[in-house]
Design a protein around this motif. Structure first.
Motif, PDB file in Angstrom:
ATOM      1  N   ASP B  71       0.845  -1.180   0.000  1.00  0.00           N
ATOM      2  CA  ASP B  71       0.000   0.000   0.000  1.00  0.00           C
ATOM      3  C   ASP B  71       0.882   1.231   0.000  1.00  0.00           C
ATOM      4  O   ASP B  71       1.913   1.250   0.665  1.00  0.00           O
ATOM      5  CB  ASP B  71      -0.902   0.051   1.246  1.00  0.00           C
ATOM      6  N   SER B  72       0.473   2.239  -0.759  1.00  0.00           N
ATOM      7  CA  SER B  72       1.124   3.541  -0.676  1.00  0.00           C
ATOM      8  C   SER B  72       0.255   4.429   0.193  1.00  0.00           C
ATOM      9  O   SER B  72      -0.977   4.342   0.148  1.00  0.00           O
ATOM     10  CB  SER B  72       1.277   4.168  -2.061  1.00  0.00           C
ATOM     11  N   TYR B  73       0.897   5.290   0.959  1.00  0.00           N
ATOM     12  CA  TYR B  73       0.182   6.187   1.862  1.00  0.00           C
ATOM     13  C   TYR B  73       0.432   7.627   1.455  1.00  0.00           C
ATOM     14  O   TYR B  73       1.585   8.031   1.281  1.00  0.00           O
ATOM     15  CB  TYR B  73       0.602   5.908   3.316  1.00  0.00           C
ATOM     16  N   VAL B  74      -0.659   8.366   1.256  1.00  0.00           N
ATOM     17  CA  VAL B  74      -0.574   9.758   0.799  1.00  0.00           C
ATOM     18  C   VAL B  74      -1.428  10.638   1.710  1.00  0.00           C
ATOM     19  O   VAL B  74      -1.871  11.718   1.328  1.00  0.00           O
ATOM     20  CB  VAL B  74      -1.053   9.880  -0.670  1.00  0.00           C
ATOM     21  N   LEU B  88       0.634   4.708  10.379  1.00  0.00           N
ATOM     22  CA  LEU B  88      -0.414   4.249   9.460  1.00  0.00           C
ATOM     23  C   LEU B  88       0.152   3.291   8.405  1.00  0.00           C
ATOM     24  O   LEU B  88      -0.471   2.268   8.080  1.00  0.00           O
ATOM     25  CB  LEU B  88      -1.036   5.470   8.773  1.00  0.00           C
ATOM     26  N   ALA B  89       1.342   3.621   7.880  1.00  0.00           N
ATOM     27  CA  ALA B  89       1.935   2.798   6.817  1.00  0.00           C
ATOM     28  C   ALA B  89       2.330   1.415   7.339  1.00  0.00           C
ATOM     29  O   ALA B  89       2.303   0.437   6.592  1.00  0.00           O
ATOM     30  CB  ALA B  89       3.154   3.507   6.223  1.00  0.00           C
ATOM     31  N   VAL B  90       2.696   1.343   8.616  1.00  0.00           N
ATOM     32  CA  VAL B  90       3.010   0.026   9.202  1.00  0.00           C
ATOM     33  C   VAL B  90       1.718  -0.740   9.470  1.00  0.00           C
ATOM     34  O   VAL B  90       1.552  -1.891   9.053  1.00  0.00           O
ATOM     35  CB  VAL B  90       3.842   0.191  10.488  1.00  0.00           C
ATOM     36  N   LYS B 152       6.769  19.128  -6.500  1.00  0.00           N
ATOM     37  CA  LYS B 152       6.513  17.950  -7.334  1.00  0.00           C
ATOM     38  C   LYS B 152       5.932  16.779  -6.546  1.00  0.00           C
ATOM     39  O   LYS B 152       5.637  15.711  -7.101  1.00  0.00           O
ATOM     40  CB  LYS B 152       7.793  17.502  -8.040  1.00  0.00           C
ATOM     41  N   ALA B 153       5.824  16.934  -5.236  1.00  0.00           N
ATOM     42  CA  ALA B 153       5.099  15.977  -4.397  1.00  0.00           C
ATOM     43  C   ALA B 153       4.644  16.778  -3.187  1.00  0.00           C
ATOM     44  O   ALA B 153       5.212  17.832  -2.896  1.00  0.00           O
ATOM     45  CB  ALA B 153       5.985  14.821  -3.969  1.00  0.00           C
ATOM     46  N   ASP B 154       3.625  16.287  -2.488  1.00  0.00           N
ATOM     47  CA  ASP B 154       3.135  17.017  -1.325  1.00  0.00           C
ATOM     48  C   ASP B 154       3.778  16.451  -0.069  1.00  0.00           C
ATOM     49  O   ASP B 154       3.283  15.516   0.529  1.00  0.00           O
ATOM     50  CB  ASP B 154       1.610  16.930  -1.268  1.00  0.00           C
ATOM     51  N   LYS B 155       4.926  16.978   0.287  1.00  0.00           N
ATOM     52  CA  LYS B 155       5.652  16.671   1.533  1.00  0.00           C
ATOM     53  C   LYS B 155       6.245  15.259   1.558  1.00  0.00           C
ATOM     54  O   LYS B 155       7.458  15.083   1.415  1.00  0.00           O
ATOM     55  CB  LYS B 155       4.779  16.904   2.769  1.00  0.00           C
ATOM     56  N   LEU B 156       5.404  14.241   1.748  1.00  0.00           N
ATOM     57  CA  LEU B 156       5.946  12.886   1.947  1.00  0.00           C
ATOM     58  C   LEU B 156       4.893  11.847   1.593  1.00  0.00           C
ATOM     59  O   LEU B 156       3.745  11.953   2.036  1.00  0.00           O
ATOM     60  CB  LEU B 156       6.350  12.711   3.425  1.00  0.00           C
ATOM     61  N   PHE B 157       5.295  10.874   0.804  1.00  0.00           N
ATOM     62  CA  PHE B 157       4.472   9.690   0.559  1.00  0.00           C
ATOM     63  C   PHE B 157       5.286   8.478   1.008  1.00  0.00           C
ATOM     64  O   PHE B 157       6.512   8.448   0.833  1.00  0.00           O
ATOM     65  CB  PHE B 157       4.147   9.533  -0.931  1.00  0.00           C
ATOM     66  N   ILE B 158       4.631   7.493   1.559  1.00  0.00           N
ATOM     67  CA  ILE B 158       5.338   6.281   2.000  1.00  0.00           C
ATOM     68  C   ILE B 158       4.655   5.063   1.403  1.00  0.00           C
ATOM     69  O   ILE B 158       3.431   4.948   1.441  1.00  0.00           O
ATOM     70  CB  ILE B 158       5.355   6.141   3.544  1.00  0.00           C
TER      71      ILE B 158
END
Lengths: 353, 353
Positions: B71-74, B88-90, B152-158
């Motif tokens: 899963d990607s988290y945005v 959340l990503a874990v 080019k991205a909003d702060k951080l995606f994991i």
């Protein structure tokens, strides 16, 4: 768990970091990438798997030894001569799994898409992933799609993670370089980085260079089966190029490396582009090349095997592992001089993969 | 491979798609997400693993049966009451692996970071991942960091991907619902979605609701060990909420589902927020809840086990699987009426996870 996460026993490593905000170079595969890994990620996730610092983790699950790896792809532009972000995302993770001699089997695919992205482009990219996974003999078995508002991501980012089966018992990793080993590169270097730069609209120079993006798992598996324990390490020199990969492995193995400049295969058009742009090909990214470090006694045999493969025809020995525990990479220049090839510092090429 | 990737035998499915560009709803877990999966990803990556359409793939590697998920988290904002993008990503990937009754073991972590992101925030997030992975008993063993230019991205995606070991032989998947089965939810629904909305600066309403983000693997493993084959399916109702998960499973199993509105646990403050915002809690995301579909004969036993767990204290039976192969989800309202609970259509809440 509360909003204000409490560390237990771990303190924020910010004082150890050179910058207090993320720089482009933190993603470049050079010294700042190392700093982030060593001072932030490793202390947090401290475990025996991460400590090897390879591009994949070797884990045991049930009775099976597996290789597990992940990479996110943010390449710009999405389409470039020789491939696109989709084929790159398959090849990249296949190759990371291959560095440990694993047989890549299954991939996941996670998409982060900007609202308004053309469906037809998504299809072209997904179709390239299909084609690339067929060619590499892997299956894409699970996935996820997130969409963010316009302006919150640049078109499309893809993450792939992969699982490979490790069927051998050899020690093939970046910390296993031995003095006397030969260093093979499977073909011309720096093609990918130059192809991406040439594809960027803002750059006016033109070149016929194509990305070398390709799956190397058949080549590496064949090598592991035939040359076996004499293969000491393999690494695909992506971000940071051959220079970063050799510096990392030399440091991890407490050895040094000596390269012969006139043995390093660089296409003339890549050499020209590097001269125009002021790049050293040793620092430019590859996406279909492998550095293979092999016991000297088996180097000719390994080279012979590698050259049988579609992606190994131009393989050559470019140097040797030497004594000297300082992790130095030295280049013997064509003119007979010597220069140190350091880890890349500062701004490399952003969004090259 | 050339720039213009050629399909062999597969044609672009664009004519099959409702829109010719990506909409926010393609990432919402509703009908458009399904369309993307069914008309674009599945035809491309056609294989026996993907066809089950669960949130994880069940694969065999060597002699081991594994669960594999990504899963990607945005999520926006990155920090919210009850957690942050790291925890959340874990939890998210741990829970996806748990839906098949696997024992989650190893995670990968891929970061896409916007240039200029504060190092101290990255540390807080990584430290939360450490804490969450310790609590869930999983190890983060491999990773990757990419940095993109400002804007080019909003702060951080994991992105996280995970491997779990499947130690049971039961059929636990979304296509295995049987008429007569009971449907258990492990606690109050819609907390996560409402907590995120409340945390968004542009929203003026305030609430004490915290995200329910939590790892459910201990609860699900215990259940698989004690109730075993009587567990027919498990799913964590994230994007699209309970409504989307039940619709998907009912359709995959060719059954229908009947829910009792007055049995569905919703906190009063969540109910109020939903009324103010015009949301139905059945469609709002959860990140620490599991829907567990169990043979009627074992439902009370399962409920008893679930309630012993930290994250299952408020578990309750909310409905039953019924005959009727149309995959319908019907709600018996508190007033004695009935209404159809469809798959979510159109714009849901973007960037909720």
């Amino acid at each position: 768990m509360s909003d204000e996460t409490q560390s237990e026993g771990l303190t924020c490593p910010a004082p150890l970091m050179k910058y207090d905000t993320i720089q482009l170079s933190h993603g470049s595969g050079g010294l700042l990438s190392q700093e982030l890994t060593n001072n932030l990620f490793r202390p947090a996730f401290d475990n025996e798997y991460l400590s090897r610092l390879d591009d994949h983790a070797l884990v045991t699950v049930g009775s099976s030894r597996l290789s597990f790896s992940t990479d996110s792809y943010v390449v710009s532009p999405l389409f470039f001569p020789g491939g696109n972000i989709g084929s790159l995302a398959v090849h990249g993770t296949v190759n990371d799994l291959s560095t440990g001699g694993a047989r890549p089997l299954f991939l996941s695919a996670g998409y982060i898409i900007e609202e308004g992205f053309p469906m037809a482009d998504l299809w072209r990219i997904v179709d390239s992933m299909r084609e690339a996974s067929l060619k590499a003999g892997v299956k894409i078995v699970t996935g996820d799609t997130k969409v963010v508002d316009r302006g919150k991501a640049d078109k499309l980012f893809i993450n792939t993670a992969g699982i490979g089966l490790v069927e051998h018992e050899h020690e093939i990793h970046g910390g296993n370089l031995q003095p006397g080993d030969d260093i093979i590169v499977t073909g011309h270097i720096a093609d990918h980085g130059i192809a991406i730069l040439a594809a960027r609209e803002e750059l006016s120079f033109q070149t016929s260079v194509q990305s070398d993006s390709a799956p190397l798992n058949k080549l590496t598996l064949d090598l592991v089966e035939t040359v076996g324990a004499k293969i000491h390490a393999m690494r695909d020199p992506t971000r940071g190029g051959v220079a970063a990969s050799l510096n990392e492995m030399a440091a991890a193995s407490s050895v040094s490396v000596c390269l012969a400049e006139n043995q390093i295969p660089v296409r003339p058009e890549v050499q020209s582009a590097c001269e125009i742009l002021g790049f050293d090909p040793l620092y430019v990214a590859n996406e279909g090349k492998m550095l293979i470090i092999v016991d000297h006694s088996s180097a000719e045999n390994a080279l012979h095997r590698i050259r049988q493969h579609e992606y190994g025809k131009d393989a050559t020995i470019i140097g040797r592992v030497t004594e000297g525990n300082r992790g130095r990479v030295v280049l013997r220049t064509a003119l007979g001089g010597e220069r140190i090839v350091d880890m890349p510092v500062g701004q490399q090429l952003p969004r090259i993969c």
